[in-house]
Design a protein around this motif. Sequence first.
Motif, PDB file in Angstrom:
ATOM      1  N   VAL A  45       3.224   1.795   8.809  1.00  0.00           N
ATOM      2  CA  VAL A  45       4.243   1.582   7.789  1.00  0.00           C
ATOM      3  C   VAL A  45       3.868   2.416   6.567  1.00  0.00           C
ATOM      4  O   VAL A  45       2.761   2.296   6.062  1.00  0.00           O
ATOM      5  CB  VAL A  45       4.348   0.088   7.428  1.00  0.00           C
ATOM      6  CG1 VAL A  45       5.401  -0.122   6.342  1.00  0.00           C
ATOM      7  CG2 VAL A  45       4.646  -0.732   8.661  1.00  0.00           C
ATOM      8  N   GLU A  46       4.786   3.250   6.148  1.00  0.00           N
ATOM      9  CA  GLU A  46       4.530   4.077   4.962  1.00  0.00           C
ATOM     10  C   GLU A  46       4.911   3.313   3.720  1.00  0.00           C
ATOM     11  O   GLU A  46       5.993   2.727   3.639  1.00  0.00           O
ATOM     12  CB  GLU A  46       5.305   5.373   5.046  1.00  0.00           C
ATOM     13  CG  GLU A  46       4.841   6.286   6.162  1.00  0.00           C
ATOM     14  CD  GLU A  46       5.574   7.599   6.160  1.00  0.00           C
ATOM     15  OE1 GLU A  46       6.211   7.948   5.133  1.00  0.00           O
ATOM     16  OE2 GLU A  46       5.501   8.289   7.181  1.00  0.00           O
ATOM     17  N   VAL A  47       4.046   3.331   2.746  1.00  0.00           N
ATOM     18  CA  VAL A  47       4.300   2.638   1.490  1.00  0.00           C
ATOM     19  C   VAL A  47       4.613   3.687   0.444  1.00  0.00           C
ATOM     20  O   VAL A  47       3.901   4.662   0.277  1.00  0.00           O
ATOM     21  CB  VAL A  47       3.074   1.807   1.076  1.00  0.00           C
ATOM     22  CG1 VAL A  47       3.333   1.106  -0.250  1.00  0.00           C
ATOM     23  CG2 VAL A  47       2.701   0.843   2.170  1.00  0.00           C
ATOM     24  N   GLU A  48       5.727   3.499  -0.259  1.00  0.00           N
ATOM     25  CA  GLU A  48       6.126   4.475  -1.280  1.00  0.00           C
ATOM     26  C   GLU A  48       5.607   4.107  -2.634  1.00  0.00           C
ATOM     27  O   GLU A  48       5.365   3.046  -3.026  1.00  0.00           O
ATOM     28  CB  GLU A  48       7.630   4.578  -1.337  1.00  0.00           C
ATOM     29  CG  GLU A  48       8.190   5.166  -0.084  1.00  0.00           C
ATOM     30  CD  GLU A  48       9.698   5.294  -0.164  1.00  0.00           C
ATOM     31  OE1 GLU A  48      10.265   5.283  -1.267  1.00  0.00           O
ATOM     32  OE2 GLU A  48      10.292   5.403   0.879  1.00  0.00           O
TER      33      GLU A  48
END
Length: 81
Positions: free
Chosen positions: A78-81
């Motif tokens: 999961v990419e966290v911005e």
Amino acid sequence: MNYDIHVGSILGFPGKVLAFLASLIGASLPITGFLIWYGRKFKKKGKKKDAIPVSGLKTGNVPKRIYPKPVTKPTEVVEVE
């Protein structure tokens, strides 16, 4: 009072039932002990399926056990911005 405790009449009918069960268990202990001893002493010795033959150990031809590879689930990234 010793007699009353011995026969279980000190507690009435429930005391007689408890005295009966205690004496039944006490009487069964030598019988069950003999059966366990007899089963261990005169047990038939069978061949084990997983046993490695002695000749294989001496010559180095020991069969290898094949284990399946562990199944791993892919992890979510999961990419966290």
